[in-house]
Write an enzyme that holds these catalytic residues in place. Structure first.
Site, PDB file in Angstrom:
ATOM      1  N   LYS A  52     -13.343  -8.110  23.530  1.00  0.00           N
ATOM      2  CA  LYS A  52     -12.779  -8.762  24.719  1.00  0.00           C
ATOM      3  C   LYS A  52     -12.002 -10.019  24.307  1.00  0.00           C
ATOM      4  O   LYS A  52     -10.911 -10.281  24.808  1.00  0.00           O
ATOM      5  CB  LYS A  52     -13.900  -9.105  25.722  1.00  0.00           C
ATOM      6  CG  LYS A  52     -14.427  -7.855  26.421  1.00  0.00           C
ATOM      7  CD  LYS A  52     -15.714  -8.076  27.177  1.00  0.00           C
ATOM      8  CE  LYS A  52     -16.253  -6.713  27.640  1.00  0.00           C
ATOM      9  NZ  LYS A  52     -17.579  -6.786  28.264  1.00  0.00           N
ATOM     10  N   GLN A  96     -21.990 -10.936  29.658  1.00  0.00           N
ATOM     11  CA  GLN A  96     -22.179  -9.653  28.972  1.00  0.00           C
ATOM     12  C   GLN A  96     -23.580  -9.112  29.270  1.00  0.00           C
ATOM     13  O   GLN A  96     -24.582  -9.800  29.082  1.00  0.00           O
ATOM     14  CB  GLN A  96     -21.980  -9.851  27.452  1.00  0.00           C
ATOM     15  CG  GLN A  96     -22.057  -8.574  26.646  1.00  0.00           C
ATOM     16  CD  GLN A  96     -20.953  -7.568  26.981  1.00  0.00           C
ATOM     17  OE1 GLN A  96     -19.783  -7.937  27.151  1.00  0.00           O
ATOM     18  NE2 GLN A  96     -21.311  -6.299  27.091  1.00  0.00           N
ATOM     19  N   ASP A 119     -15.589  -8.705  36.358  1.00  0.00           N
ATOM     20  CA  ASP A 119     -16.252  -7.424  36.072  1.00  0.00           C
ATOM     21  C   ASP A 119     -16.375  -6.575  37.340  1.00  0.00           C
ATOM     22  O   ASP A 119     -16.661  -5.384  37.261  1.00  0.00           O
ATOM     23  CB  ASP A 119     -17.669  -7.678  35.513  1.00  0.00           C
ATOM     24  CG  ASP A 119     -17.751  -7.403  34.013  1.00  0.00           C
ATOM     25  OD1 ASP A 119     -16.873  -6.692  33.494  1.00  0.00           O
ATOM     26  OD2 ASP A 119     -18.696  -7.897  33.377  1.00  0.00           O
TER      27      ASP A 119
END
Ligand code: NAD
Length: 279
Positions: A52, A96, A119
């Site tokens: 990422k 995460q 997200d």
């Protein structure tokens, strides 16, 4: 001959388009910043976080890395997310997953401001998707839509069967296909007559987390098959939820594993980051 949907190529195209957009924003003095929080040092999570960061660098998005120790408390993590929510120089916040078991993931997801929820996991983002309002969309299902559209596969009016009903793939995938005017059926581990239902699909999307589960007898002749699953087999090679070799001569188009859905997730995360300053 089946069309092999090239997720690597399509994700590169998307990243290149975003790079241009970001350069234009930079010219106007707008910088995009993504905060990436990792708790502990799970090796798989470290690889994802590293990828990422690399994608951010390529596109021109600034990434702030928060690498917290495994014993970080839930209160400390909530406090960091709240601080980043308040920080007007931060556009997107990504925590995460999975988190260590002493931290409640739902609590953390719900602490992230829906305005920075790149997200797309916040209940408000999911709710907005379900009633057709604007909001961040979960990256993997959004990537599947891009794969279909950019491969010239029409969705409207098609019979779409999704196998899997997880919150991060199956359910948002169904809502997105509905938004694209497909006729959608969701199957799961308690579905009766799974093969018969799957065989109705013009577009079959598989996200069950079981290597090579879907064989030719689940697939209608000429169907499009999208394989979200990703696994390592006994020879340490990547494979999906679909038995690619078995179904290949039976389909009109298919995503390979690796190189299909996988590369799209990060591309769509980057797209959400760019959206965060445009919306
Ligand atoms: P999950 O375990 O949360 O959900 C699996 C779903 O499949 C459940 O809804 C379950 O009901 C259904 N299921 C399980 N066994 C079944 C069966 N025998 N028949 C019918 N349905 C069954 O998994 P997930 O998070 O949705 O992930 C699914 C797969 O996709 C995994 O392999 C995961 O690694 C992969 N994945 C890939 C990406 C990517 O970027 N490519 C992103 C997310 C997930």
């Amino acid at each position: 001959m089946a069309l092999i949907i090239d997720g690597k190529k399509i994700s590169s195209e998307i990243k290149d388009e975003l790079k241009v957009k970001v350069a234009e924003l930079n010219d106007k003095g707008i910088q995009i910043t993504l905060a990436v929080i990792q708790v502990g040092n799970d090796p798989a999570s470290s690889v994802y976080v590293g990828n990422k960061k690399k994608a951010c660098e390529y596109i021109g998005i600034k990434s702030l890395a928060y690498e917290l120790s495994q014993d970080t408390t839930q209160e400390e993590l909530v406090a960091l997310v709240e601080k980043l929510n308040e920080d007007s120089s931060v556009n997107g916040i990504l925590v995460q997953l999975p988190l260590p078991s002493h931290i409640n993931e739902d609590t953390i997801i719900q602490t992230i401001s829906p305005l920075k929820d790149v997200d797309g996991f916040h209940p408000q983002s999911v709710g907005a998707l379900s009633i057709g309002q604007k909001g961040f969309v979960s990256c993997t299902p959004a990537g599947v839509i891009q794969l279909l559209k950019r491969s010239g596969i029409s969705i409207q009016g098609k019979e779409c069967v999704i196998i899997g009903r997880s919150n991060i793939v199956g359910k948002p995938m169904a809502l997105l296909m509905l938004r694209e005017n497909a006729t959608v059926t969701i199957c799961h581990s308690r579905t009766n007559n799974l093969k018969e239902i799957a065989k109705r699909a013009d577009i079959l999307i598989v996200a069950i987390g079981k290597p090579l589960f879907v064989t030719k007898d689940f697939v209608k002749e000429g169907a499009v098959v999208i394989d979200v699953g990703i696994h390592r087999n006994e020879n340490n090679k990547l494979c999906g939820d679909v038995d690619y070799v078995d179904v290949l001569d039976h389909v009109s188009a298919i995503t390979p594993v690796p190189g299909g859905v996988g590369p799209m997730t990060i591309a769509m995360l980057m797209s959400n980051c760019v959206e965060s300053v445009l919306s």
